[in-house]
Design a protein around this motif. Structure first.
Motif, PDB file in Angstrom:
ATOM      1  N   LEU A 113       0.258  -3.244  -0.478  1.00  0.00           N
ATOM      2  CA  LEU A 113       0.539  -1.931   0.252  1.00  0.00           C
ATOM      3  C   LEU A 113      -0.736  -1.215   0.170  1.00  0.00           C
ATOM      4  O   LEU A 113      -1.297  -0.979  -0.748  1.00  0.00           O
ATOM      5  N   VAL A 114      -1.247  -1.314   1.562  1.00  0.00           N
ATOM      6  CA  VAL A 114      -2.526  -0.324   1.688  1.00  0.00           C
ATOM      7  C   VAL A 114      -2.302   0.912   2.224  1.00  0.00           C
ATOM      8  O   VAL A 114      -1.347   1.300   2.806  1.00  0.00           O
ATOM      9  N   GLN A 115      -2.890   1.771   1.753  1.00  0.00           N
ATOM     10  CA  GLN A 115      -2.730   3.142   1.683  1.00  0.00           C
ATOM     11  C   GLN A 115      -3.883   3.900   1.928  1.00  0.00           C
ATOM     12  O   GLN A 115      -4.911   3.839   1.444  1.00  0.00           O
ATOM     13  N   GLU A 116      -3.583   5.069   2.433  1.00  0.00           N
ATOM     14  CA  GLU A 116      -4.624   6.259   2.713  1.00  0.00           C
ATOM     15  C   GLU A 116      -4.884   6.807   1.369  1.00  0.00           C
ATOM     16  O   GLU A 116      -3.987   6.941   0.563  1.00  0.00           O
ATOM     17  N   MET A 117      -6.191   7.142   1.074  1.00  0.00           N
ATOM     18  CA  MET A 117      -6.560   7.620  -0.293  1.00  0.00           C
ATOM     19  C   MET A 117      -6.341   9.070  -0.130  1.00  0.00           C
ATOM     20  O   MET A 117      -7.374   9.530   0.531  1.00  0.00           O
ATOM     21  N   ALA A 118      -5.481   9.611  -0.919  1.00  0.00           N
ATOM     22  CA  ALA A 118      -5.237  11.168  -0.791  1.00  0.00           C
ATOM     23  C   ALA A 118      -6.377  11.841  -1.657  1.00  0.00           C
ATOM     24  O   ALA A 118      -6.733  11.261  -2.995  1.00  0.00           O
ATOM     25  N   PRO A 119      -7.218  12.727  -1.151  1.00  0.00           N
ATOM     26  CA  PRO A 119      -8.069  13.513  -2.219  1.00  0.00           C
ATOM     27  C   PRO A 119      -7.198  14.068  -3.237  1.00  0.00           C
ATOM     28  O   PRO A 119      -6.384  14.625  -3.239  1.00  0.00           O
TER      29      PRO A 119
END
Ligand code: ADP
Ligand code: MG
Length: 234
Positions: A113-119
Motif C-alpha cells: 500500500l503506497v500512502q501519502e505521508m501525513a506530517p
C-alpha cells in the motif's frame, strides 16, 4: 452508490473469501465512503508500480504490506515511513517483501500500500466495539501511552449527537493537550467531532462490522488524517 452500498460491497468481498477482517486499504475505502479523512492510499503490485504511484501521490510516502494474513503490519517489518525518492521506493518495496517472508513465510501477499505521508502531529484514536445488547460503543482517546497505559478514554453508545461527540473529547483527562500545550498548537476539535459522528453512522449502518479502530489519527490545527484503519467483522 450510497455509503452503505459501497461498504457492503467491500465487506461482502472479504466474507466471501472467509475473512474475519478487512485489510487496511479495504477498511480505508469503507471509511472514505462515509467521508472520513483517510490518508490517500493505493495498492501497488510491483516495485515499478509503487514508483509510479509514489510519484503521483508526491514524496515523501509510506509503504506498507498488503496481505490478508497480516493484521499487525509493524510486527512483521511491514511498514516503512519517510520514503523520499524512486530509488528508496524500490528498496523499501524489496525490504518489506523480505521482512514479511522472514516473519510470516506463508502469508499471501497482494502487494504494498503506497500512502501519502501525513506530517507528524498529536495522535488520537477513535474506535468502536459492538455490544450485543447496547449496540455500537464509540471510544475516543489520545494515542500511545494515554490509551495503552493510562486507559484515558471516553465511551458513548451510538447514535451520537454533535454534543455527545464534543463531550467525549472534553472528558478525557488529556483534553488540555488538545487545547494547545507548550509548543503544541491547539487541535481542530470540530474535525474530531466530525470523525466521531461519521464513525457512529458507519457503525450503525453496517451491522457486519463488530469492531473498528482508527489508530492513529493525526490531528492538526486544521483538519485530521486517519493513517491506519482496521475493521473486524463478525
Ligand atoms: P500497524 O498495522 O503496525 O498498526 P500502521 O499503519 O499503524 O501499522 O503504521 C505504524 C505507524 O507508522 C503508525 O502508528 C504511524 O506512526 C506511522 N504511519 C503509518 N502510516 C503513516 C502515514 N501515512 N503517514 C505518517 N505516518 C504513518
Ligand atoms: Mg496502526
Amino acid at each position: 452508490m450510497s455509503p452503505r452500498e459501497k461498504a457492503k460491497e467491500i465487506i461482502d468481498g472479504a466474507i466471501k473469501e472467509g475473512r474475519k477482517y478487512l485489510m487496511e486499504y479495504e477498511s480505508k475505502m469503507v471509511c472514505q465512503a462515509y467521508g472520513l479523512p483517510v490518508a490517500r492510499s493505493v495498492i501497488a503490485r510491483t516495485a515499478e508500480e509503487a514508483v509510479k504511484l509514489s510519484r503521483e501521490i508526491g514524496y515523501p510516502v509510506v509503504l506498507k504490506i498488503a496481505s490478508p494474513d497480516v493484521i499487525h503490519k509493524t510486527d512483521v517489518g511491514g511498514v516503512i515511513v519517510g520514503v523520499k525518492n524512486d530509488e528508496e521506493v524500490v528498496k523499501a518495496y524489496e525490504k518489506i517483501m523480505e521482512n514479511v517472508k522472514k516473519h510470516k513465510p506463508d502469508a499471501r501477499i497482494i502487494g504494498v500500500l503506497v500512502q501519502e505521508m501525513a506530517p507528524q502531529s498529536t495522535e488520537v484514536i477513535v474506535g468502536m466495539v459492538r455490544d450485543s445488547q447496547f449496540g455500537p460503543a464509540i471510544m475516543f482517546g489520545l494515542g500511545g501511552i494515554f490509551v495503552e497505559i493510562l486507559k484515558d478514554v471516553s465511551f458513548r453508545i451510538a447514535p451520537l449527537t454533535p454534543g455527545d461527540a464534543r463531550e467525549m473529547i472534553q472528558e478525557i483527562k488529556a483534553y488540555p493537550v488538545l487545547k494547545g500545550y507548550r509548543n503544541l498548537p491547539p487541535a481542530d476539535i470540530d474535525a474530531l467531532v466530525d470523525v466521531i459522528l461519521k464513525t457512529s453512522q458507519l457503525s450503525l449502518e453496517n451491522p457486519e462490522v463488530s469492531q473498528l479502530d482508527l489508530n492513529p489519527i493525526f490531528v492538526y490545527e486544521k483538519g485530521a488524517k486517519i493513517v491506519d484503519a482496521r475493521i473486524i467483522l463478525g
